[in-house]
Enzyme design. Sequence first.
Site, PDB file in Angstrom:
ATOM      1  N   GLN A 137       2.179   3.852   2.774  1.00 23.15           N
ATOM      2  CA  GLN A 137       1.600   3.454   1.488  1.00 23.15           C
ATOM      3  C   GLN A 137       0.721   2.211   1.643  1.00 23.15           C
ATOM      4  OE1 GLN A 137       4.217   1.882  -1.513  1.00 23.15           O
ATOM      5  NE2 GLN A 137       2.851   2.419  -3.188  1.00 23.15           N
ATOM      6  N   ASP A 178       5.282   5.033  18.772  1.00 20.84           N
ATOM      7  CA  ASP A 178       6.636   4.894  18.218  1.00 20.84           C
ATOM      8  C   ASP A 178       7.066   3.459  18.490  1.00 20.84           C
ATOM      9  OD1 ASP A 178       9.274   4.875  17.549  1.00 20.84           O
ATOM     10  OD2 ASP A 178       9.824   6.633  18.765  1.00 20.84           O
ATOM     11  N   ILE A 179       7.231   2.686  17.433  1.00 25.48           N
ATOM     12  CA  ILE A 179       7.550   1.265  17.609  1.00 25.48           C
ATOM     13  C   ILE A 179       8.880   1.086  18.345  1.00 25.48           C
ATOM     14  CG2 ILE A 179       8.654   0.983  15.339  1.00 25.48           C
ATOM     15  CD1 ILE A 179       6.497  -1.619  17.204  1.00 25.48           C
ATOM     16  N   TYR A 204      18.661  -2.188   3.801  1.00 30.03           N
ATOM     17  CA  TYR A 204      17.246  -2.592   3.837  1.00 30.03           C
ATOM     18  C   TYR A 204      17.121  -4.099   3.603  1.00 30.03           C
ATOM     19  CZ  TYR A 204      12.349  -2.706   2.162  1.00 30.03           C
ATOM     20  OH  TYR A 204      11.019  -2.984   1.951  1.00 30.03           O
TER      21      TYR A 204
HETATM   22  P1  NAD Z   1       5.849   3.705   4.179  1.00 30.30           P
HETATM   23  O1  NAD Z   1       7.192   4.324   4.324  1.00 30.30           O
HETATM   24  O2  NAD Z   1       4.911   4.243   3.176  1.00 30.30           O
HETATM   25  O3  NAD Z   1       5.098   3.693   5.589  1.00 30.30           O
HETATM   26  C1  NAD Z   1       5.741   3.388   6.787  1.00 30.30           C
HETATM   27  C2  NAD Z   1       4.927   4.006   7.912  1.00 30.30           C
HETATM   28  O4  NAD Z   1       5.601   3.702   9.136  1.00 30.30           O
HETATM   29  C3  NAD Z   1       4.836   5.528   7.824  1.00 30.30           C
HETATM   30  O5  NAD Z   1       3.501   5.949   7.961  1.00 30.30           O
HETATM   31  C4  NAD Z   1       5.667   6.014   8.984  1.00 30.30           C
HETATM   32  O6  NAD Z   1       5.189   7.207   9.588  1.00 30.30           O
HETATM   33  C5  NAD Z   1       5.552   4.841   9.944  1.00 30.30           C
HETATM   34  N1  NAD Z   1       6.667   4.809  10.901  1.00 30.30           N
HETATM   35  C6  NAD Z   1       7.952   5.147  10.684  1.00 30.30           C
HETATM   36  N2  NAD Z   1       8.648   5.039  11.824  1.00 30.30           N
HETATM   37  C7  NAD Z   1       7.790   4.615  12.760  1.00 30.30           C
HETATM   38  C8  NAD Z   1       7.926   4.332  14.142  1.00 30.30           C
HETATM   39  N3  NAD Z   1       9.091   4.511  14.783  1.00 30.30           N
HETATM   40  N4  NAD Z   1       6.846   3.898  14.809  1.00 30.30           N
HETATM   41  C9  NAD Z   1       5.652   3.763  14.190  1.00 30.30           C
HETATM   42  N5  NAD Z   1       5.454   4.045  12.888  1.00 30.30           N
HETATM   43  C10 NAD Z   1       6.525   4.468  12.185  1.00 30.30           C
HETATM   44  O7  NAD Z   1       6.115   2.150   3.927  1.00 30.30           O
HETATM   45  P2  NAD Z   1       5.191   1.110   3.140  1.00 30.30           P
HETATM   46  O8  NAD Z   1       5.521   1.200   1.714  1.00 30.30           O
HETATM   47  O9  NAD Z   1       3.786   1.245   3.580  1.00 30.30           O
HETATM   48  O10 NAD Z   1       5.819  -0.255   3.648  1.00 30.30           O
HETATM   49  C11 NAD Z   1       5.340  -0.912   4.803  1.00 30.30           C
HETATM   50  C12 NAD Z   1       6.152  -2.167   4.997  1.00 30.30           C
HETATM   51  O11 NAD Z   1       6.097  -2.990   3.819  1.00 30.30           O
HETATM   52  C13 NAD Z   1       7.644  -1.927   5.265  1.00 30.30           C
HETATM   53  O12 NAD Z   1       8.119  -2.883   6.170  1.00 30.30           O
HETATM   54  C14 NAD Z   1       8.274  -2.158   3.915  1.00 30.30           C
HETATM   55  O13 NAD Z   1       9.599  -2.583   4.040  1.00 30.30           O
HETATM   56  C15 NAD Z   1       7.408  -3.256   3.364  1.00 30.30           C
HETATM   57  N6  NAD Z   1       7.454  -3.309   1.887  1.00 30.30           N
HETATM   58  C16 NAD Z   1       6.923  -2.285   1.140  1.00 30.30           C
HETATM   59  C17 NAD Z   1       6.985  -2.353  -0.243  1.00 30.30           C
HETATM   60  C18 NAD Z   1       6.423  -1.265  -1.105  1.00 30.30           C
HETATM   61  O14 NAD Z   1       6.599  -1.305  -2.332  1.00 30.30           O
HETATM   62  N7  NAD Z   1       5.715  -0.297  -0.549  1.00 30.30           N
HETATM   63  C19 NAD Z   1       7.606  -3.447  -0.865  1.00 30.30           C
HETATM   64  C20 NAD Z   1       8.168  -4.438  -0.062  1.00 30.30           C
HETATM   65  C21 NAD Z   1       8.061  -4.367   1.311  1.00 30.30           C
HETATM   66  N1  SER Z   2       9.344  -1.155  -2.846  1.00 23.14           N
HETATM   67  C1  SER Z   2      10.384  -1.448  -1.913  1.00 23.14           C
HETATM   68  C2  SER Z   2      11.549  -0.552  -2.102  1.00 23.14           C
HETATM   69  O1  SER Z   2      11.776  -0.152  -3.221  1.00 23.14           O
HETATM   70  C3  SER Z   2      10.808  -2.880  -2.055  1.00 23.14           C
HETATM   71  O2  SER Z   2      10.861  -3.440  -0.813  1.00 23.14           O
HETATM   72  O3  SER Z   2      12.246  -0.295  -1.164  1.00 23.14           O
END
Ligand code: NAD
Ligand code: SER
Length: 317
Positions: free
Chosen positions: A12, A52-53, A142
């Site tokens: 996202q 893959d991280i 988380y």
């Molecule tokens: P997401 O789940 O949409 O995207 C995560 C991406 O990581 C995916 O494309 C997935 O394929 C990839 N991924 C998963 N495992 C992997 C691996 N082993 N190696 C490489 N890539 C891998 O998440 P997001 O919403 O984009 O969030 C990104 C970061 O921001 C995360 O750390 C999340 O905790 C943080 N965050 C997001 C939000 C939110 O509302 N979206 C809020 C707070 C924090």
């Molecule tokens: N949007 C995120 C979640 O709901 C907050 O880190 O997990």
Amino acid sequence: MKKVLVIGAGGQIGTELVLTLRTKFGNDQVVAADVKETCPEQLSNGPYRKMDILDREDVSTYIRETGFEQVYLLAALLSATAEKAPDFAWRLNMEGLFTILDLAKEGSIKKIFWPSSIAVFGPTTPSENTPQYTIMEPTTVYGISKQAGERWCEYYFNKFGVDVRSIRYPGLISYKSLPGGGTTDYAVDIFYQAKAKKEYSCFLSENTALPMMFMEDAIRATIELMDAPAEQLTVRSSYNLSALSFTPKELAACIQVTIPEFKITYSPDFRQAIADSWPASIDDSVARADWGWSERFDLFNMSTEMLKNIDINKIIN
Ligand code: NAD
Ligand code: SER
């Protein structure tokens, strides 16, 4: 040395972050990396590497050989998905961070961005205007992983001078890419359902207030923090960041301004307990003072942008 690597680029946040960074630095200077086999279509305007991280050797070899000025580490399991796979969530959310922190410690990366979350707070945290420094007793896997990550970021900065920067993102609302398994996902789902079906069954109760932010603001905040002079930054764990706070009922009322026939019902599931443990609103005065953060989107502007731009062919449910 290449400019930028975004790991977890297909998610996202990553999708919009990569596109914005490519506009800033040039398409070929921003490598999108994700565990997905092929490059997501939206990111095909620049380099893509399958990564893959959790494969520390492959990641280390690639980063050492290339060298990066900035790495954004976004790969993680979010709150709702993590509760279903706690062992794997802990491993994914922590091991990747150590790999990147260690590569920065040895000099292969100059600057890291690693996102934290409002999930670092828990039921004993003051819920309204949660301060930067306060009680933090997260009750989700988380949240525990994000809190531990924050501690390690600060430790690597203090002990080894690693330039790592972080934001405690609230729930992020976007139309270019779908959310990936969080508790705040309802605030995206609702727009798709409102536009497509004029009705939505919400998995949180009507008066559950949570901190939220429009993605455009979140991406701008991320880049502003990465651009800020190091000497201005007083927080090396993670910055509180705020823009909006609303309940499902308030969001529904806002959507009804544009779609008067829209109806919402409530059917809370396991995500209600997660939401109940998080703050309702955030005090981000430290981010505002340190690097000039200020949001641009209020609830009405965000809602209008979402309804105008979402593509209902991507419906989530
Ligand atoms: P997401 O789940 O949409 O995207 C995560 C991406 O990581 C995916 O494309 C997935 O394929 C990839 N991924 C998963 N495992 C992997 C691996 N082993 N190696 C490489 N890539 C891998 O998440 P997001 O919403 O984009 O969030 C990104 C970061 O921001 C995360 O750390 C999340 O905790 C943080 N965050 C997001 C939000 C939110 O509302 N979206 C809020 C707070 C924090
Ligand atoms: N949007 C995120 C979640 O709901 C907050 O880190 O997990």
